[in-house]
Structures are given as C-alpha cells and as structure tokens.
Design a protein around this motif. Sequence first.
Motif, PDB file in Angstrom:
ATOM      1  N   LEU A  31       0.827  -1.211   0.000  1.00 60.27           N
ATOM      2  CA  LEU A  31       0.000   0.000   0.000  1.00 60.27           C
ATOM      3  C   LEU A  31       0.857   1.254   0.000  1.00 60.27           C
ATOM      4  O   LEU A  31       0.592   2.199  -0.754  1.00 60.27           O
ATOM      5  N   LEU A  32       1.886   1.286   0.834  1.00 60.04           N
ATOM      6  CA  LEU A  32       2.767   2.452   0.882  1.00 60.04           C
ATOM      7  C   LEU A  32       3.461   2.676  -0.456  1.00 60.04           C
ATOM      8  O   LEU A  32       3.598   3.816  -0.923  1.00 60.04           O
ATOM      9  N   ALA A  33       3.906   1.582  -1.091  1.00 63.01           N
ATOM     10  CA  ALA A  33       4.574   1.701  -2.386  1.00 63.01           C
ATOM     11  C   ALA A  33       3.628   2.236  -3.457  1.00 63.01           C
ATOM     12  O   ALA A  33       3.992   3.104  -4.260  1.00 63.01           O
ATOM     13  N   VAL A  34       2.397   1.726  -3.458  1.00 69.74           N
ATOM     14  CA  VAL A  34       1.410   2.173  -4.457  1.00 69.74           C
ATOM     15  C   VAL A  34       1.031   3.631  -4.220  1.00 69.74           C
ATOM     16  O   VAL A  34       0.899   4.418  -5.166  1.00 69.74           O
ATOM     17  N   LEU A  35       0.853   4.013  -2.955  1.00 70.27           N
ATOM     18  CA  LEU A  35       0.529   5.409  -2.643  1.00 70.27           C
ATOM     19  C   LEU A  35       1.672   6.341  -3.038  1.00 70.27           C
ATOM     20  O   LEU A  35       1.440   7.424  -3.587  1.00 70.27           O
ATOM     21  N   LEU A  36       2.897   5.926  -2.758  1.00 71.49           N
ATOM     22  CA  LEU A  36       4.048   6.750  -3.121  1.00 71.49           C
ATOM     23  C   LEU A  36       4.142   6.902  -4.633  1.00 71.49           C
ATOM     24  O   LEU A  36       4.419   8.002  -5.137  1.00 71.49           O
ATOM     25  N   LEU A  37       3.900   5.819  -5.361  1.00 73.51           N
ATOM     26  CA  LEU A  37       3.916   5.893  -6.823  1.00 73.51           C
ATOM     27  C   LEU A  37       2.839   6.838  -7.327  1.00 73.51           C
ATOM     28  O   LEU A  37       3.071   7.625  -8.257  1.00 73.51           O
ATOM     29  N   GLN A  38       1.655   6.785  -6.717  1.00 71.55           N
ATOM     30  CA  GLN A  38       0.564   7.647  -7.147  1.00 71.55           C
ATOM     31  C   GLN A  38       0.892   9.120  -6.925  1.00 71.55           C
ATOM     32  O   GLN A  38       0.652   9.961  -7.789  1.00 71.55           O
ATOM     33  N   VAL A  39       1.439   9.416  -5.764  1.00 67.67           N
ATOM     34  CA  VAL A  39       1.806  10.801  -5.458  1.00 67.67           C
ATOM     35  C   VAL A  39       2.949  11.260  -6.365  1.00 67.67           C
ATOM     36  O   VAL A  39       2.921  12.382  -6.906  1.00 67.67           O
ATOM     37  N   ALA A  40       3.956  10.419  -6.535  1.00 69.49           N
ATOM     38  CA  ALA A  40       5.117  10.792  -7.343  1.00 69.49           C
ATOM     39  C   ALA A  40       4.733  11.041  -8.799  1.00 69.49           C
ATOM     40  O   ALA A  40       5.174  12.026  -9.406  1.00 69.49           O
ATOM     41  N   THR A  41       3.909  10.169  -9.359  1.00 69.08           N
ATOM     42  CA  THR A  41       3.491  10.376 -10.750  1.00 69.08           C
ATOM     43  C   THR A  41       2.597  11.606 -10.872  1.00 69.08           C
ATOM     44  O   THR A  41       2.670  12.336 -11.863  1.00 69.08           O
ATOM     45  N   GLY A  42       1.772  11.851  -9.857  1.00 70.58           N
ATOM     46  CA  GLY A  42       0.928  13.037  -9.887  1.00 70.58           C
ATOM     47  C   GLY A  42       1.740  14.316  -9.870  1.00 70.58           C
ATOM     48  O   GLY A  42       1.458  15.257 -10.627  1.00 70.58           O
ATOM     49  N   VAL A  43       2.761  14.366  -9.017  1.00 74.04           N
ATOM     50  CA  VAL A  43       3.625  15.549  -8.954  1.00 74.04           C
ATOM     51  C   VAL A  43       4.400  15.707 -10.257  1.00 74.04           C
ATOM     52  O   VAL A  43       4.545  16.820 -10.780  1.00 74.04           O
ATOM     53  N   TYR A  44       4.890  14.594 -10.791  1.00 77.28           N
ATOM     54  CA  TYR A  44       5.646  14.649 -12.055  1.00 77.28           C
ATOM     55  C   TYR A  44       4.768  15.187 -13.188  1.00 77.28           C
ATOM     56  O   TYR A  44       5.217  16.005 -14.000  1.00 77.28           O
ATOM     57  N   ILE A  45       3.528  14.728 -13.227  1.00 82.99           N
ATOM     58  CA  ILE A  45       2.593  15.220 -14.245  1.00 82.99           C
ATOM     59  C   ILE A  45       2.342  16.713 -14.067  1.00 82.99           C
ATOM     60  O   ILE A  45       2.325  17.479 -15.038  1.00 82.99           O
ATOM     61  N   ALA A  46       2.156  17.139 -12.827  1.00 81.15           N
ATOM     62  CA  ALA A  46       1.882  18.552 -12.563  1.00 81.15           C
ATOM     63  C   ALA A  46       3.047  19.437 -12.969  1.00 81.15           C
ATOM     64  O   ALA A  46       2.840  20.562 -13.440  1.00 81.15           O
ATOM     65  N   VAL A  47       4.267  18.936 -12.804  1.00 81.94           N
ATOM     66  CA  VAL A  47       5.453  19.740 -13.108  1.00 81.94           C
ATOM     67  C   VAL A  47       5.782  19.735 -14.599  1.00 81.94           C
ATOM     68  O   VAL A  47       6.152  20.770 -15.175  1.00 81.94           O
TER      69      VAL A  47
END
Length: 221
Positions: free
Chosen positions: A126-142
């Motif tokens: 769960l932590l890995a999936v959540l981290l991936l979701q946040v990281a990809t979201g930030v990358y997309i935003a930037v």
Amino acid sequence: MTDLILFGVLPYIAVTVAVCGSVYRYAVDRYSLSSQSSQFLESRTLFWGTVPWHYTIVPILLAHLLAFLFPAAWGTLLGRPLRLYLLEISGMALGLVAGVAMVVFLVRRAGNPRIGAVTTVIDWVLLAVLLLQVATGVYIAVTLRWGSLWYLHTTTPWLWSLVQLDPQVSYMAVMPAIVKVHAVNAFFLLALVPFSRLIHMISVPLAYLGRSAQVVVWYRR
C-alpha cells in the motif's frame, strides 16, 4: 489491445473487487474496518506524516472529483488565467507535501522496530502504491502543465464513458505513459481497499453520535 485491457477492462475489475471485497469484509469482520493505527507504539513521527497527508490528499482528491462531476463548472472556474495559475501552483504544493508525508510514513515503518513488527506485506504494498501515485501526480503537474484544464477533455470523458458502460479508451490511448501509469495505479489502489488499511475510509461511526459517553480507566497492578 493493451489499452483496451488497461482502460476498458481493468477499471471494472477494480471497482468490482473494491465493492464486493468491502461488503464481504464488513459482513465477516466489521470490527476490522479501521486504520489499525500504531499511534500507541509511536506518535511523534506519525503526527508529522498523518497530519500533512490528510490535509493535502483530501483537497487533491476533491479537485479530481469536482472536475469529474461538474466539468462545465470546473471549466468556467479555470476560465481566467489567474485562477488557473493559482490552482496549478496549489496542486503542485499539495502534491509535494503529500510526497514528503509518504516518505515520513516509509521511514517510520522501516526505521522503528516496534512499528516494523506490526507491519504486514500489504502495508508495504500500500505504501509503495501510494508513493507511486503521489510521485506520478507531482511529475505530471510539473512536466505536463495545465493538467487541471486538459483533464476535462481527456480523463473526464473517459471516466464518464466507464460510468455509461461504454468505455472510450481512445481518450487515454493517446496520453503520455506517465499519465497512463497514474490512471492505472489509481484503479489498482482502489482494488486494494478491502485488503488494506484504506478500508477505514468507508467506516463512518455514525453510531457514536447517539451513544452514551464511555469512561476509560487505566488498570495497573
């Protein structure tokens, strides 16, 4: 074919697993519908993770949901450049803080033996999936600017096509790979709900509003 499976089949599987799994867990073991907090084992580090996490992830999810439910109103809101700039900057800031909170959660689980002893495999997943979701979201935003605007013309129509049981995968097939990962990972995260601590999101303690106050007394020899 891959796009059809990922964006036309997987979402239905994820929703089915989430709904049926949650109903089954509630019927079989309703008292497990909690976050299974480890606060009693360690609270200081948890505070610096859980408070920023909830204060950032809730607005982010609300923004996604409002853009999906009310695309016309959302488009009007973003009709002025200043409002678009403010929303973009706010989204990036919230995403970065959420990412820091996730790192705090990971460090706490990995660096504290007492917490590690009560951490299961599904917790790490769960932590890995959540981290991936946040990281990809930030990358997309930037990297893919004005996502709050193009979301209305790509992801929103695709999601509505799923609701209408007529998946239009062409909306997502043309998106960059990072956007596809973010979307697929979101549905994978949804499928994890019945098997993880995320199940606490559907537990609303309405009975607490009408029950008598409880007195808790510590008993020590």
